[in-house]
Design a protein around this motif. Structure first.
Motif, mmCIF file in Angstrom:
data_model
loop_
_atom_site.group_PDB
_atom_site.id
_atom_site.type_symbol
_atom_site.label_atom_id
_atom_site.label_comp_id
_atom_site.label_asym_id
_atom_site.label_seq_id
_atom_site.Cartn_x
_atom_site.Cartn_y
_atom_site.Cartn_z
ATOM 1 N N SER A 229 0.819 -1.212 0.000
ATOM 2 C CA SER A 229 0.000 0.000 0.000
ATOM 3 C C SER A 229 0.850 1.258 0.000
ATOM 4 O O SER A 229 0.327 2.364 -0.024
ATOM 5 C CB SER A 229 -0.920 0.010 1.225
ATOM 6 N N SER A 230 2.161 1.081 0.046
ATOM 7 C CA SER A 230 3.068 2.222 0.030
ATOM 8 C C SER A 230 4.274 1.919 -0.850
ATOM 9 O O SER A 230 4.751 0.789 -0.897
ATOM 10 C CB SER A 230 3.546 2.553 1.449
ATOM 11 N N LEU A 231 4.741 2.946 -1.543
ATOM 12 C CA LEU A 231 6.042 2.872 -2.190
ATOM 13 C C LEU A 231 7.115 3.192 -1.144
ATOM 14 O O LEU A 231 6.796 3.664 -0.053
ATOM 15 C CB LEU A 231 6.103 3.867 -3.342
ATOM 16 N N HIS A 232 8.378 2.942 -1.481
ATOM 17 C CA HIS A 232 9.440 3.209 -0.519
ATOM 18 C C HIS A 232 10.557 3.991 -1.209
ATOM 19 O O HIS A 232 10.452 4.330 -2.408
ATOM 20 C CB HIS A 232 9.966 1.915 0.095
ATOM 21 N N VAL B 179 12.370 2.038 4.195
ATOM 22 C CA VAL B 179 11.972 3.414 4.499
ATOM 23 C C VAL B 179 10.824 3.757 3.557
ATOM 24 O O VAL B 179 11.016 3.936 2.355
ATOM 25 C CB VAL B 179 13.148 4.385 4.300
ATOM 26 N N TRP B 180 9.613 3.826 4.108
ATOM 27 C CA TRP B 180 8.400 3.967 3.300
ATOM 28 C C TRP B 180 8.046 5.423 3.070
ATOM 29 O O TRP B 180 8.404 6.300 3.860
ATOM 30 C CB TRP B 180 7.238 3.264 3.999
ATOM 31 N N ARG C 6 3.774 4.305 8.042
ATOM 32 C CA ARG C 6 4.780 3.241 8.112
ATOM 33 C C ARG C 6 6.144 3.781 8.516
ATOM 34 O O ARG C 6 6.875 3.145 9.272
ATOM 35 C CB ARG C 6 4.903 2.538 6.750
ATOM 36 N N THR C 7 6.521 4.913 7.951
ATOM 37 C CA THR C 7 7.748 5.605 8.345
ATOM 38 C C THR C 7 7.363 7.050 8.626
ATOM 39 O O THR C 7 6.929 7.764 7.719
ATOM 40 C CB THR C 7 8.807 5.556 7.223
ATOM 41 N N TYR D 201 13.108 11.971 7.738
ATOM 42 C CA TYR D 201 14.107 13.036 7.790
ATOM 43 C C TYR D 201 15.428 12.503 8.338
ATOM 44 O O TYR D 201 16.501 12.780 7.799
ATOM 45 C CB TYR D 201 13.561 14.156 8.684
ATOM 46 N N GLN D 202 15.339 11.702 9.399
ATOM 47 C CA GLN D 202 16.557 11.155 10.008
ATOM 48 C C GLN D 202 17.292 10.206 9.053
ATOM 49 O O GLN D 202 18.520 10.146 9.053
ATOM 50 C CB GLN D 202 16.223 10.428 11.308
#
Length: 429
Positions: A43-46, A239-240, A245-246, A252-253
């Motif tokens: 459901s998310s790209l990363h 890292v989404w 999710r992220t 940012y970190q």
């Protein structure tokens, strides 16, 4: 019209192109339509999807029309490219749910209003295909001998699991996508990762045989960090782009912890800052390079999550690690806050605890686990025993050391795992 191929080459996007000179002439002299396919496997790209996303955004910024093709049909099969084992098959309901999240994320980078860009689902035509006519009209254009020499198939054929017949059809279906987009939208350019070269060339060949016309392909290099790690992979996983999710702060970190050797390269690939300004920072080091990392982190978070979240993440980082001053004449087109701003910790991961609980104390390993800085109590013990756990910047020596009200500073306790991961315990009276 801007010379987009030069822009791509300067910023590090291109690994291979087909019909090199014809492609350059075509893009220079026409307002073109191009496409990239996205797999709806989640459901998310990363972060690993950012190169194709940024490529489509550059296309749009330079006057062209991008198509983001969502593989709702091919997603039911699975692309074998770059995989040594078969992908998990998705059902239509799962794909439909994933499409919604992906569209939301792409809309941060690409303007889909007024047909400036198109979001298309290949299930529209693939689900309507009839097998026998497809084999007669499309299958006859493919040589099995050539197909099995493609890198995407060779990897699977040499694996223990082998290549499933369902997956063997994937190249034909992706090539058919290109033909369909050529017919419907006059799309002559397909772009994709380096693992898509064989599929892209197959589409170009299909258009040549069926339409007697020319089309083009561009592939992007596989982007790795200077230490050899795959982009977007951390100890915590992917890292989404989805903030659920992220979090924007963690996003940012991720960027602010970029290796010094990668800062200029990543500014060129993952921001829209002018390449001339980016080249000026290539020889920087020390504090000046840290300022460049701040710009990189801010600009990437701005694109993925919007200005409000980028500012919050910037301020939260400043509240924990101290503010990094970015001079006014430094990467001037960045909108990063440059004057001293109030450092707020609104985006720092935190939880609350009653002060009374701390009178008796909580074992350090338990507190680190409850703060989700480790996946288990045993992992928290290992972290402490290896010297990677800190309370208010004081290293914890014993896993069962009691954290008490004596550790409260300004009505909070700062926990840190290693150099990068932090969590604030806020005290309720």
């Amino acid at each position: 019209m801007a010379d987009l191929i030069n822009i791509f080459e300067e910023r590090g996007f291109i690994e291979k192109t087909t019909h090199d000179e014809e492609l350059k002439d075509y893009i220079r002299n026409n307002k073109i339509t191009c496409y990239i396919g996205f797999d709806p496997t989640a459901s998310s790209l990363h972060v690993g999807s950012l190169i194709p996303i940024m490529a489509l955004a550059h296309m749009q910024k330079n006057g062209h029309r991008p198509i983001a093709l969502i593989g709702g049909g091919t997603g039911l099969i699975g692309d074998p490219s770059g995989k040594t084992e078969m992908r998990k098959l998705l059902n239509p309901e799962m794909i439909e749910a994933n499409l919604s999240g992906i569209k939301k994320q792409l809309s941060r980078f690409i303007d889909f209003s007024d047909n400036k860009a198109l979001l298309v689902n290949n299930n529209e035509w693939l689900s309507e295909l009839k097998y026998i006519p497809f084999l007669r009209d499309i299958g006859k254009c493919f040589s099995v001998n050539r197909m099995i020499k493609a890198e995407s198939y060779k990897l699977r054929l040499d694996s223990e699991e082998g290549l499933n017949f369902i997956e063997f059809n994937y190249m034909l279906l992706q090539a058919y996508d290109f033909l369909e987009l050529f017919d419907k939208y006059k799309c002559r350019l397909q772009m994709g990762g380096s693992d898509q070269w064989g599929n892209i060339v197959a589409g170009i060949e299909l258009i040549r045989k069926v339409k007697k016309d020319i089309s083009f392909g561009i592939t992007f290099p596989l982007i790795k960090t200077s230490n050899g790690a795959k982009m977007g992979k951390t100890a915590k996983g992917a890292v989404w782009l989805d903030s659920d999710r992220t979090s924007p702060y963690d996003y940012y970190q991720y960027w602010i912890n970029t290796d010094d050797r990668d800062v200029a390269r990543f500014l060129a690939l993952f921001t829209f800052l002018p390449i001339e300004e980016i080249k000026d920072i290539e020889k920087l080091e020390g504090a000046d390079l840290n300022s460049a990392k701040t710009v990189l982190a801010f600009e990437t978070t701005l694109l993925a999550h919007g200005r409000d979240e980028a500012v919050k993440a910037y301020q939260a980082a400043a509240s924990v690690f101290g503010e990094r001053f970015v001079p006014e004449d430094y990467l001037m087109h960045s909108t990063v806050p440059r004057n001293s701003s109030k450092a707020e910790d609104i985006s720092v991961p935190c939880s609350y605890i009653n002060q009374d609980v701390l009178k008796l104390g909580i074992p350090a390993f338990k507190l680190f686990h409850e703060a989700k800085l480790t996946v288990s109590g045993a992992a928290a013990r290992r972290l402490i025993e290896q010297g990677g756990a800190y309370v208010n910047d004081r290293r914890i020596e014993m896993f069962d050391e009691m954290i008490t009200s004596n550790d409260i500073m300004h009505m909070e306790i700062l926990l840190r795992s290693g150099k990068k991961r932090i969590h604030k315990i806020k005290i309720k009276q």
